[in-house]
Design an enzyme around this catalytic site. Structure first.
Site, short mmCIF file in Angstrom:
data_model
loop_
_atom_site.label_atom_id
_atom_site.label_comp_id
_atom_site.label_asym_id
_atom_site.label_seq_id
_atom_site.Cartn_x
_atom_site.Cartn_y
_atom_site.Cartn_z
N ARG A 99 0.86 -1.18 0.00
CA ARG A 99 0.00 0.00 0.00
C ARG A 99 0.90 1.24 0.00
NH1 ARG A 99 -4.96 0.28 3.96
NH2 ARG A 99 -5.64 1.76 2.36
N GLN A 206 -15.13 1.98 8.50
CA GLN A 206 -14.29 1.70 9.66
C GLN A 206 -14.86 2.35 10.93
OE1 GLN A 206 -13.17 2.71 6.72
NE2 GLN A 206 -11.29 1.65 6.13
N ASP A 247 -1.90 8.96 8.15
CA ASP A 247 -1.15 7.90 7.48
C ASP A 247 0.23 8.35 7.08
OD1 ASP A 247 -4.14 7.20 7.10
OD2 ASP A 247 -3.05 5.34 6.72
N LYS A 258 -7.44 9.14 6.08
CA LYS A 258 -8.61 8.54 5.45
C LYS A 258 -9.47 9.58 4.72
CE LYS A 258 -9.53 5.11 5.34
NZ LYS A 258 -9.03 4.34 4.15
#
Lengths: 366, 366
Positions: A99, A206, A247, A258
């Site tokens: 990723r 999530q 992230d 996100k």
């Protein structure tokens, strides 16, 4: 194993055995309906688990990769030193690329690569053992990191109040209590009364599936809302702070998180509500300054068009499905780290805290 | 029946027969998978269809209520004048209260009530006939309104460009081409190349299910995104304008629209992108000045917690599910109406266009 939080929470990452051993990954795609594990014996299974979001959250991805490096090494035990080193190197490179956005993945692989460089000359078994020691150390350090970060953030919260958060940034997303949710958990453990509003976080829910589940288990009251309802919530003055994870954070404080995070930052600014990012130092990327240089993963349009398999879209419809968005540093009230809360000017605060940039060779190999 | 747009689009509202007749409502909860109708023979069925969102969109709700008034009257054909009038009055009041936010519902019932006042003395059959004539007139007028509104808005769009919209504001939401989507359709029919980005619009996915479907049928390219991704889209400069509908607009230009609209307005302002509201004059509420006086419907938390029956939330999780949010007038670049585009100062522009406020008695009875 040392644990944080209520005893009834299943571990999200667990190494069983020594060398060879098994990495057990709690399959988050099945939560909250089912608690089931993926048993990873080889690196492909770890890559698949990261790709499927069975494990997600930048810090947890990093730890999975650290354990993944052990799985790579233990699959190559029979090779001679030179073969072992080149195969290990190649597979670590592949693992780091699974990723693109979370920097912790590259960071953990870089750490594993350094260890492999130190022990590689002693052969495969010595390297595998050293990599397992590294993964366990990182895991243990992360528990301390989450707790320290949570304590630093908890001081920012009132004795009674409400927080809006996005996605999942709790124990499921890390090797400890979490990042943004660690702040809530530590405040809760200190006797503060904190209610959480959780964005559902489409497309993969999530917030609805994971954040609501783990907050409930911790005994923290949680109210879920659709991502589009955050504007009305903030306008209504129901929230004392917005706290999100990250992230990847650049040197000047721009960050990726996100998809759906950036609108919260813009709305919080409009309503004068503090907007905090909670992340360990391993989430900072010392190589990037401008957030626009962060690679943004685009995922399968089916996540938007047919949520959980529901056929809701016209056959001709296309979708745009970026997994992350960028928030510029100027919208950030503070960054909560294990070393304290960084406040503007963020570039200076980050500069003073970041460890020395890794060696050129190490980073470019990752 | 005179139709707008491609011939392969099924009508969303259709009266069959005279008195007694049947109101056929296209069940939008089943789209795009199935084209099926609810056949309404009595007012309860219309109320149920409005409540279930089988028919939605402020203008279409208004028209459904106009036909609903006919259904009420034709059920009371055997009553004497006094009984008829009091029963009709009571049931009109109940119909107007089915959903609180869209002003068109109250507006249509007020129109029906005025007609009933004029014809009530001639008995039930004469009143029912007059109410059907009224409903058909409103329906026909709305086709003209949508087209005029679309033409006014189309002038704002470039020859080649992209628009971001929210929820569904097309033919499904009105008795004509739509509101915000009418702008796109008319631009498309005039030969402009307009691509549409459509927010999926949680919790009920009107964008994903309905907007993508009808735009595709009209031959307009459409890309769906999660509501939280609109920030990244606007930041990327991919959009020339944001155009949304409205459920109620106050005298000064504050307006209520589907939850998730307000964040778009804030984001559009930050990025200097024009933000337009497209709505017929029937959506203006001459009685309200401040948007905070608009009643905001809160719907079943299950729409958030178990989308389309998927059990995705922890049992302890609660949800907050407002169906609409408020956008203040200062974020609005212009309001596109059948009488042209209103620009700031909006209060003055609205004042000059609104029909004289309805009589006190009429409005307070609704």
């Amino acid at each position: 194993m040392e644990r944080e939080g209520p005893a009834n929470l299943p571990p999200n990452l667990e190494w069983r055995g020594e060398i060879p051993g098994v990495l057990r990954i709690l399959d988050q795609t099945l939560l909250p309906g089912r608690v089931a594990y993926r048993e990873c014996r080889g690196p492909e299974e770890v890559s698949r688990a990261i790709l499927d979001l069975a494990v997600r959250g930048a810090p947890a991805i990093g730890l999975s990769a650290a354990y993944g490096a052990v799985l790579i090494a233990q699959h190559l035990l029979k090779l001679e030193v030179e073969d072992f080193r080149s195969r290990l190197d190649r597979q670590l490179t592949a693992l780091a690329a699974v990723r693109p956005t979370a920097v912790n993945l590259g960071w953990a692989v870089a750490r594993a690569r350094r260890t492999a460089g130190e022990y590689g000359g002693q052969g495969a078994r010595a390297t595998a053992t050293a990599l397992l020691r590294l993964a366990r150390t990182l895991h243990r350090e992360e528990r301390d990191t989450c707790r320290a970060l949570g304590d630093a953030g908890a001081e920012l919260l009132p004795r009674r109040g409400a927080v809006l958060t996005h996605c999942n940034t709790g124990y499921l997303a890390t090797g400890g209590l979490g990042t943004a949710l660690a702040v809530v958990y530590r405040a809760h453990e200190q006797g503060k009364t904190i209610a959480v509003y959780a964005d559902e976080t489409r497309p993969l829910w999530q917030g609805l599936r994971l954040t609501a589940w783990e907050l409930s288990r911790f005994g923290v009251p949680v109210t879920v809302l659709c991502d589009g309802a955050a504007g009305a919530l903030l306008a209504a003055g129901r929230v004392d702070a917005v706290i999100v994870g990250a992230d990847r954070i650049t040197r000047r404080g721009d960050f990726a998180n996100k998809i759906g995070t950036y609108p919260l930052a813009v709305l919080a600014r409009r309503h004068g509500i503090p907007f905090y990012v909670a992340a360990p130092l391993s989430t900072f990327d010392p190589e990037l300054d401008d957030g626009s240089a962060i690679p943004i993963e685009e995922r399968d349009p089916a996540e938007v068009l047919s949520p959980r398999g529901l056929e809701l879209a016209a056959p001709q419809a296309r979708a745009w499905n970026p997994a992350f968005d960028l928030t510029p540093a100027d919208l950030v009230t503070g960054i909560i780290t294990e070393k304290g809360v960084l406040t503007p000017p963020l570039a200076e605060a980050i500069h003073s805290l970041l460890p020395a940039p890794p060696g050129e060779g190490e980073r470019s190999m990752a």
